[in-house]
Design a protein around this motif. Structure first.
Motif, short mmCIF file in Angstrom:
data_model
loop_
_atom_site.label_atom_id
_atom_site.label_comp_id
_atom_site.label_asym_id
_atom_site.label_seq_id
_atom_site.Cartn_x
_atom_site.Cartn_y
_atom_site.Cartn_z
N ASP A 1 33.48 1.86 14.44
CA ASP A 1 32.98 2.94 15.28
C ASP A 1 34.09 3.41 16.21
O ASP A 1 34.89 2.62 16.70
N GLN A 2 34.11 4.72 16.41
CA GLN A 2 35.19 5.27 17.20
C GLN A 2 34.73 5.39 18.64
O GLN A 2 33.99 6.31 18.98
N GLN A 3 35.16 4.48 19.48
CA GLN A 3 34.69 4.48 20.86
C GLN A 3 35.54 5.36 21.75
O GLN A 3 35.15 5.66 22.87
N VAL A 4 36.71 5.72 21.28
CA VAL A 4 37.59 6.63 22.02
C VAL A 4 37.97 7.75 21.07
O VAL A 4 38.44 7.49 19.97
N LYS A 5 37.76 8.99 21.51
CA LYS A 5 38.00 10.11 20.61
C LYS A 5 38.88 11.16 21.25
O LYS A 5 38.70 11.53 22.41
N GLN A 6 39.84 11.62 20.49
CA GLN A 6 40.61 12.80 20.87
C GLN A 6 40.34 13.82 19.79
O GLN A 6 40.80 13.68 18.66
N ASN A 7 39.57 14.82 20.11
CA ASN A 7 39.07 15.74 19.09
C ASN A 7 40.03 16.85 18.73
O ASN A 7 39.80 17.56 17.76
N SER A 8 41.09 16.99 19.51
CA SER A 8 42.08 18.02 19.18
C SER A 8 43.31 17.35 18.61
O SER A 8 44.05 16.70 19.33
N PRO A 9 43.55 17.50 17.33
CA PRO A 9 44.72 16.84 16.74
C PRO A 9 46.04 17.46 17.19
O PRO A 9 47.08 16.81 17.14
N SER A 10 45.99 18.72 17.63
CA SER A 10 47.23 19.36 18.04
C SER A 10 46.97 20.38 19.14
O SER A 10 45.86 20.89 19.30
N LEU A 11 48.03 20.64 19.90
CA LEU A 11 47.98 21.61 20.99
C LEU A 11 49.36 22.23 21.13
O LEU A 11 50.37 21.52 21.10
N SER A 12 49.39 23.53 21.29
CA SER A 12 50.66 24.22 21.45
C SER A 12 50.59 25.06 22.72
O SER A 12 49.64 25.82 22.91
N ALA A 91 43.84 5.69 25.52
CA ALA A 91 43.38 4.34 25.19
C ALA A 91 42.49 3.82 26.31
O ALA A 91 42.69 4.14 27.48
N ALA A 92 41.52 3.02 25.93
CA ALA A 92 40.64 2.38 26.90
C ALA A 92 40.90 0.89 26.85
O ALA A 92 40.80 0.27 25.79
N GLU A 93 41.23 0.31 27.98
CA GLU A 93 41.44 -1.13 27.99
C GLU A 93 40.10 -1.83 28.06
O GLU A 93 39.18 -1.36 28.68
N GLY A 94 40.03 -2.94 27.49
CA GLY A 94 38.80 -3.69 27.31
C GLY A 94 39.09 -4.41 26.02
O GLY A 94 39.35 -5.59 25.99
N ASP A 95 39.12 -3.67 24.99
CA ASP A 95 39.64 -4.16 23.72
C ASP A 95 40.71 -3.23 23.18
O ASP A 95 40.98 -3.24 21.99
N MET A 96 41.31 -2.48 24.04
CA MET A 96 42.38 -1.54 23.68
C MET A 96 41.96 -0.60 22.55
O MET A 96 42.48 -0.66 21.44
N ARG A 97 41.03 0.25 22.84
CA ARG A 97 40.60 1.25 21.87
C ARG A 97 41.47 2.48 22.05
O ARG A 97 41.61 2.99 23.15
N PHE A 98 42.01 2.96 20.96
CA PHE A 98 42.87 4.15 20.98
C PHE A 98 42.16 5.35 20.37
O PHE A 98 41.38 5.21 19.43
N GLY A 99 42.50 6.53 20.91
CA GLY A 99 42.11 7.76 20.24
C GLY A 99 43.07 8.02 19.09
O GLY A 99 44.05 7.29 18.90
N ALA A 100 42.81 9.08 18.36
CA ALA A 100 43.61 9.38 17.18
C ALA A 100 44.90 10.10 17.54
O ALA A 100 45.75 10.30 16.68
N GLY A 101 45.04 10.50 18.79
CA GLY A 101 46.26 11.17 19.20
C GLY A 101 46.15 12.68 19.14
O GLY A 101 45.41 13.24 18.33
N THR A 102 46.90 13.33 20.02
CA THR A 102 47.02 14.79 20.03
C THR A 102 48.50 15.13 20.03
O THR A 102 49.25 14.66 20.89
N ARG A 103 48.89 15.94 19.08
CA ARG A 103 50.30 16.34 18.99
C ARG A 103 50.51 17.57 19.86
O ARG A 103 49.96 18.64 19.59
N LEU A 104 51.30 17.41 20.90
CA LEU A 104 51.61 18.51 21.82
C LEU A 104 52.95 19.12 21.45
O LEU A 104 53.94 18.40 21.29
N THR A 105 52.95 20.43 21.33
CA THR A 105 54.19 21.16 21.10
C THR A 105 54.37 22.14 22.25
O THR A 105 53.49 22.97 22.50
N VAL A 106 55.48 22.01 22.95
CA VAL A 106 55.79 22.92 24.05
C VAL A 106 56.91 23.85 23.60
O VAL A 106 58.02 23.39 23.31
N LYS A 107 56.61 25.13 23.53
CA LYS A 107 57.56 26.10 23.01
C LYS A 107 58.42 26.67 24.13
O LYS A 107 57.89 27.02 25.18
N PRO A 108 59.73 26.75 23.90
CA PRO A 108 60.62 27.30 24.94
C PRO A 108 60.32 28.78 25.17
O PRO A 108 59.81 29.49 24.32
#
Lengths: 108, 116
Positions: A1-12, A91-108
């Motif tokens: 079960d996914q107890q920590v969620k990052q619903n946006s895989p990417s952000l620019s 991540a949530a400490e307790g049992d160290m649950r991680f989200g799936a991550g969000t890839r951030l791209t910062v454009k010059p």
């Protein structure tokens, strides 16, 4: 079960603007949250954390907000810089649950 | 995405003993990693588990202390050998998947180890 969620895989965003990365969790017993930043071919490095007794923690350009009633936290980066381009993990400490991550791209 | 399970979820061990942590993934993945999260410290990469060959260890970690097995593309084990209280930590299995143009990394739920 996914107890920590990052619903946006990417952000620019444009350099100088604000980046907002979101994270939701389901377990109300989690009491400490961490954000990690990961560059390609490297392990994640700790960025900022927040305890559940607070609703905000600020460190330079990085601020984390915690909304316990909504079980939601967000990471704000202001102003965003191209060097911030990375994958960000919540991540949530307790049992160290991680989200799936969000890839951030910062454009010059 | 990849669903990762770890066993055990937590354990309390005596000094000098060894513990083997198992990591199972629900799909075949090329890249599997083992991390350690010590209290108050950043997530630290221990090694990359290579299928069919010896693991690749990061600086400060050696095979005699942390032997790793990777018999196939869905399973790996990490053994913490001859444990001391300094080994008390959360150990996390992680995988990297190739999803289109972007590689994604996923983490298991972790194994909380306490060494007395």
């Amino acid at each position: 079960d996914q107890q920590v969620k990052q619903n946006s895989p990417s952000l620019s965003v444009q350099e100088g603007r604000i980046s907002i990365l979101n994270c939701d969790y389901t377990n109300s017993m989690f009491d400490y949250f961490l954000w990690y930043k990961k560059y390609p071919a490297e392990g994640p490095t700790f960025l900022i954390s927040i305890s559940s007794i607070k609703d905000k923690n600020e460190d330079g350009r990085f601020t984390v907000f915690l909304n316990k009633s909504a079980k939601h936290l967000s990471l704000h980066i202001v102003p965003s810089q191209p060097g911030d381009s990375a994958v960000y993990f919540c991540a949530a400490e307790g049992d160290m649950r991680f989200g799936a991550g969000t890839r951030l791209t910062v454009k010059p | 995405s990849a669903v990762i399970s770890q066993k055990p979820s937590r354990d309390i061990c005596q000094r000098g003993t060894s513990l083997t942590i198992q990591c199972q993934v629900d799909s075949q993945v090329t890249m599997m990693f083992w991390y350690r999260q010590q209290p108050g410290q950043s997530l630290t990469l221990i090694a990359t588990a290579n299928q069919g060959s010896e693991a690749t260890y990061e600086s400060g970690f050696v095979i005699d202390k942390f032997p790793i097995s990777r018999p196939n593309l869905t399973f790996s084990t990490l053994t913490v050998s001859n444990m001391s209280p300094e080994d008390s930590s959360i150990y996390l299995c992680s995988v990297e998947t190739s999803g289109g143009a972007v590689n994604e990394q996923f983490f298991g739920p972790g194994t909380r180890l306490t060494v007395l």
